[in-house]
Design a protein around this motif. Structure first.
Motif, PDB file in Angstrom:
ATOM      1  N   LEU A 158       0.925  -1.197  -0.071  1.00  0.00           N
ATOM      2  CA  LEU A 158       0.055   0.010   0.003  1.00  0.00           C
ATOM      3  C   LEU A 158       0.753   1.350   0.062  1.00  0.00           C
ATOM      4  O   LEU A 158       1.619   1.530   0.797  1.00  0.00           O
ATOM      5  N   GLY A 159       0.492   2.122  -1.035  1.00  0.00           N
ATOM      6  CA  GLY A 159       1.308   3.345  -1.048  1.00  0.00           C
ATOM      7  C   GLY A 159       0.958   4.187  -2.101  1.00  0.00           C
ATOM      8  O   GLY A 159       0.558   3.804  -3.122  1.00  0.00           O
ATOM      9  N   GLY A 160       1.811   5.295  -2.191  1.00  0.00           N
ATOM     10  CA  GLY A 160       1.756   6.119  -3.299  1.00  0.00           C
ATOM     11  C   GLY A 160       2.550   5.582  -4.624  1.00  0.00           C
ATOM     12  O   GLY A 160       3.671   4.868  -4.539  1.00  0.00           O
ATOM     13  N   PHE A 161       1.938   5.749  -5.778  1.00  0.00           N
ATOM     14  CA  PHE A 161       2.603   4.930  -7.024  1.00  0.00           C
ATOM     15  C   PHE A 161       3.952   5.522  -7.209  1.00  0.00           C
ATOM     16  O   PHE A 161       4.805   4.854  -7.915  1.00  0.00           O
ATOM     17  N   SER A 162       4.428   6.792  -6.838  1.00  0.00           N
ATOM     18  CA  SER A 162       5.815   7.219  -7.204  1.00  0.00           C
ATOM     19  C   SER A 162       6.570   7.017  -5.936  1.00  0.00           C
ATOM     20  O   SER A 162       7.682   7.759  -5.869  1.00  0.00           O
ATOM     21  N   SER A 163       6.113   6.559  -4.898  1.00  0.00           N
ATOM     22  CA  SER A 163       7.174   6.094  -3.683  1.00  0.00           C
ATOM     23  C   SER A 163       8.204   5.221  -3.949  1.00  0.00           C
ATOM     24  O   SER A 163       7.634   3.956  -4.206  1.00  0.00           O
ATOM     25  N   SER A 164       9.366   5.435  -3.813  1.00  0.00           N
ATOM     26  CA  SER A 164      10.334   4.496  -3.942  1.00  0.00           C
ATOM     27  C   SER A 164      10.466   3.511  -3.181  1.00  0.00           C
ATOM     28  O   SER A 164      10.576   2.175  -3.246  1.00  0.00           O
ATOM     29  N   ASN A 165      10.386   3.875  -1.757  1.00  0.00           N
ATOM     30  CA  ASN A 165      10.426   2.645  -0.750  1.00  0.00           C
ATOM     31  C   ASN A 165       9.261   1.734  -0.729  1.00  0.00           C
ATOM     32  O   ASN A 165       9.430   0.402  -0.721  1.00  0.00           O
ATOM     33  N   ALA A 198       6.942  -1.058 -13.032  1.00  0.00           N
ATOM     34  CA  ALA A 198       7.809  -1.584 -14.184  1.00  0.00           C
ATOM     35  C   ALA A 198       7.606  -1.109 -15.647  1.00  0.00           C
ATOM     36  O   ALA A 198       8.162  -0.295 -16.290  1.00  0.00           O
ATOM     37  N   SER A 199       6.071  -1.094 -15.622  1.00  0.00           N
ATOM     38  CA  SER A 199       5.430  -0.689 -16.904  1.00  0.00           C
ATOM     39  C   SER A 199       4.945   0.949 -16.802  1.00  0.00           C
ATOM     40  O   SER A 199       4.415   1.368 -17.576  1.00  0.00           O
ATOM     41  N   GLY A 200       4.527   1.171 -15.455  1.00  0.00           N
ATOM     42  CA  GLY A 200       3.939   2.411 -15.187  1.00  0.00           C
ATOM     43  C   GLY A 200       2.436   2.315 -15.676  1.00  0.00           C
ATOM     44  O   GLY A 200       1.723   3.377 -15.649  1.00  0.00           O
ATOM     45  N   THR A 201       2.064   1.156 -15.686  1.00  0.00           N
ATOM     46  CA  THR A 201       0.514   0.872 -15.894  1.00  0.00           C
ATOM     47  C   THR A 201      -0.454   0.480 -14.595  1.00  0.00           C
ATOM     48  O   THR A 201       0.309  -0.007 -13.728  1.00  0.00           O
ATOM     49  N   VAL A 202      -1.677   0.853 -14.852  1.00  0.00           N
ATOM     50  CA  VAL A 202      -2.620   0.269 -13.675  1.00  0.00           C
ATOM     51  C   VAL A 202      -3.445  -0.690 -14.300  1.00  0.00           C
ATOM     52  O   VAL A 202      -3.929  -0.752 -15.451  1.00  0.00           O
ATOM     53  N   ALA A 203      -3.542  -1.847 -13.804  1.00  0.00           N
ATOM     54  CA  ALA A 203      -4.448  -3.078 -14.281  1.00  0.00           C
ATOM     55  C   ALA A 203      -5.482  -3.652 -13.115  1.00  0.00           C
ATOM     56  O   ALA A 203      -5.273  -3.247 -12.171  1.00  0.00           O
ATOM     57  N   GLU A 204      -6.453  -4.468 -13.704  1.00  0.00           N
ATOM     58  CA  GLU A 204      -7.290  -4.912 -12.828  1.00  0.00           C
ATOM     59  C   GLU A 204      -7.094  -6.410 -13.002  1.00  0.00           C
ATOM     60  O   GLU A 204      -7.024  -6.906 -14.054  1.00  0.00           O
ATOM     61  N   HIS A 219      -4.401  -2.446  -9.438  1.00  0.00           N
ATOM     62  CA  HIS A 219      -3.116  -2.321  -8.818  1.00  0.00           C
ATOM     63  C   HIS A 219      -2.299  -1.983 -10.101  1.00  0.00           C
ATOM     64  O   HIS A 219      -2.621  -1.638 -11.326  1.00  0.00           O
ATOM     65  N   TYR A 220      -1.028  -1.341  -9.545  1.00  0.00           N
ATOM     66  CA  TYR A 220       0.116  -0.671 -10.409  1.00  0.00           C
ATOM     67  C   TYR A 220       0.964  -1.570 -10.455  1.00  0.00           C
ATOM     68  O   TYR A 220       1.795  -2.195  -9.643  1.00  0.00           O
ATOM     69  N   ASP A 221       1.843  -1.323 -11.686  1.00  0.00           N
ATOM     70  CA  ASP A 221       3.098  -1.918 -12.027  1.00  0.00           C
ATOM     71  C   ASP A 221       4.117  -0.907 -12.360  1.00  0.00           C
ATOM     72  O   ASP A 221       4.041  -0.343 -13.343  1.00  0.00           O
ATOM     73  N   ALA A 235       1.531 -10.479  -5.314  1.00  0.00           N
ATOM     74  CA  ALA A 235       1.620  -9.133  -4.778  1.00  0.00           C
ATOM     75  C   ALA A 235       1.215  -8.222  -5.661  1.00  0.00           C
ATOM     76  O   ALA A 235       1.410  -7.864  -6.726  1.00  0.00           O
ATOM     77  N   TYR A 236       0.273  -7.314  -4.989  1.00  0.00           N
ATOM     78  CA  TYR A 236      -0.374  -6.269  -5.767  1.00  0.00           C
ATOM     79  C   TYR A 236       0.085  -4.803  -4.975  1.00  0.00           C
ATOM     80  O   TYR A 236      -0.300  -4.687  -3.854  1.00  0.00           O
ATOM     81  N   PHE A 237       0.260  -3.811  -5.851  1.00  0.00           N
ATOM     82  CA  PHE A 237       0.804  -2.501  -5.632  1.00  0.00           C
ATOM     83  C   PHE A 237      -0.683  -1.706  -5.368  1.00  0.00           C
ATOM     84  O   PHE A 237      -1.034  -1.285  -6.671  1.00  0.00           O
ATOM     85  N   VAL A 238      -1.105  -1.512  -4.369  1.00  0.00           N
ATOM     86  CA  VAL A 238      -2.530  -0.641  -4.445  1.00  0.00           C
ATOM     87  C   VAL A 238      -2.244   0.791  -3.723  1.00  0.00           C
ATOM     88  O   VAL A 238      -1.640   0.914  -2.738  1.00  0.00           O
ATOM     89  N   GLY A 239      -2.983   1.678  -4.389  1.00  0.00           N
ATOM     90  CA  GLY A 239      -2.729   3.335  -3.858  1.00  0.00           C
ATOM     91  C   GLY A 239      -3.650   3.353  -2.510  1.00  0.00           C
ATOM     92  O   GLY A 239      -2.840   3.863  -1.810  1.00  0.00           O
TER      93      GLY A 239
END
Ligand code: SF4
Length: 357
Positions: free
Chosen positions: A274-281, A315-321, A311-313, A295-299
């Motif tokens: 969980l976190g901001g999509f531009s957050s490095s950590n 590596a590609s900078g894209t959001v998918a479902e 969720h956000y990837d 694992a899913y990166f969710v805002g």
């Protein structure tokens, strides 16, 4: 107004050892450390103090940290947040009598000097961990060493550190990945960096591949920084040069990665990061998580519904479902949160999962 700093459901979950029962015998697990670090807390509290006394407009030179909930909170309180790519506009838009806030990542040295010449009221929230990396690279630049900096080239912290890694007589080279480090190691052995991407080499005319220092953005993956350092150290040893290393991943980042690794290694079926999509950590937590389970990166919790997850990837900078994302009954779900993720967002995710699972 949102309380940025506390959430009752997160506090309760922590009191219960980080375990939240969900439907179907599933369980939600929090790592022993997660969410806001001390550097983020200090930056946000400083900005709150500035707002409490401000009588003139307050300008933030880029996002205070990389999290939309946090930045929207301060926008809602009247703070003017300039996009990171448009900082130059400050000199045309703002009145020098206004208040200017430097974000937790810091600013490039030249820009900061011009800002301080332009305005008297400049509040600096740069994290002290970032400043200690600056002190290291400045000392290495002053000693004439070529500084190798492991970091994301577009990240404001890396740009700010790079600006300090360049003295009047030395070069600096950005090293975004382990693969780049291997190419640098080959270049050290060959005595030439001619095949390395030119945009990552600053002042190639001053390059000295025999006198090197290595540092990193504070929020990189700890294991990767050590691997990069080892690859470069091997090459330096082989050529008889010198290398001054400084593992500059900050303690807060390392603690979150260690806690996430311990939790995931204990056995989980699904990991939410969980976190901001531009957050490095946060992106580094995702890389770590992906080695253990899906694992899913969710805002925010808005990305979660019973039949799908958005969720956000990175590596590609894209959001998918993805549909059918929940583990079967009895499954274990880990919830990891980056150092810039506020307790309220973690609490919202807990509440959402209780509702839908
Ligand atoms: S992650 Fe580390 S460097 Fe970044 S604000 Fe937190 S303590 Fe400072």
């Amino acid at each position: 107004m949102t309380d940025l700093f506390h959430d009752r459901d997160v506090q309760n979950a922590r009191r219960q050892g980080g375990t939240v029962p969900l439907g179907g015998g599933r369980v939600l697990l929090l790592p022993r450390v997660g969410g806001f670090c001390r550097g983020v807390l200090a930056a946000l509290q400083r900005l709150e103090t500035v707002l409490a006394r401000a009588e003139r407009p307050v300008w933030l030179l880029g996002e205070i940290i990389h999290n939309d909930t946090v930045n929207d909170h301060f926008r809602g309180r009247g703070v003017h947040i300039l996009p990171e790519a448009q900082l130059e506009q400050i000199f045309g838009q703002a009145n020098p009598a206004d208040t200017f806030v430097i974000p937790a990542f810091g600013l490039e040295r030249d820009f900061e000097e011009r800002l301080r010449a332009f305005a008297a009221d400049v509040e600096d929230t740069t994290c002290d961990c970032v400043q200690s990396v600056w002190a290291f690279v400045e000392s290495q630049a002053a000693a004439g060493r070529t500084v190798l900096l492991h970091g994301k080239p577009s990240h404001p912290e890396t740009r700010a550190t790079l600006s300090r890694a360049l003295g009047p007589a030395n070069a600096a080279v950005l090293v975004p990945t382990l693969d780049h480090a291997r190419r640098i190691a080959a270049a050290i052995r060959a005595g030439s960096l001619a095949d390395y991407p030119a945009e990552l080499v600053h002042h190639p005319d001053r390059l000295d591949l025999r006198h090197l220092a290595v540092a990193n953005q504070t929020t990189m993956l700890f294991g990767e920084t050590r691997a990069i350092e080892a690859v470069i150290a091997d090459a330096v040893r082989a050529t008889g040069g010198e290398l001054v290393p400084a593992a500059t991943v900050c303690r807060a980042t390392q603690a979150r990665q260690d806690a996430a690794r311990d939790l995931c290694a204990a056995g989980v079926d699904l990991i939410l990061v969980l976190g901001g999509f531009s957050s490095s950590n946060t992106a580094q937590l995702l890389r770590l998580a992906q080695t253990y389970a899906p694992a899913y990166f969710v805002g925010t919790a808005e990305a979660l519904s019973p039949d799908r997850i958005r969720h956000y990837d990175p590596a590609s900078g894209t959001v998918a479902e993805t549909t059918a994302w929940l583990p079967p009954p009895g499954g274990r779900i880990a919830l990891l949160a980056g150092a810039s993720c506020p307790p309220g967002d973690i609490g919202d995710a807990i509440r959402a999962l209780r509702r839908i699972v």
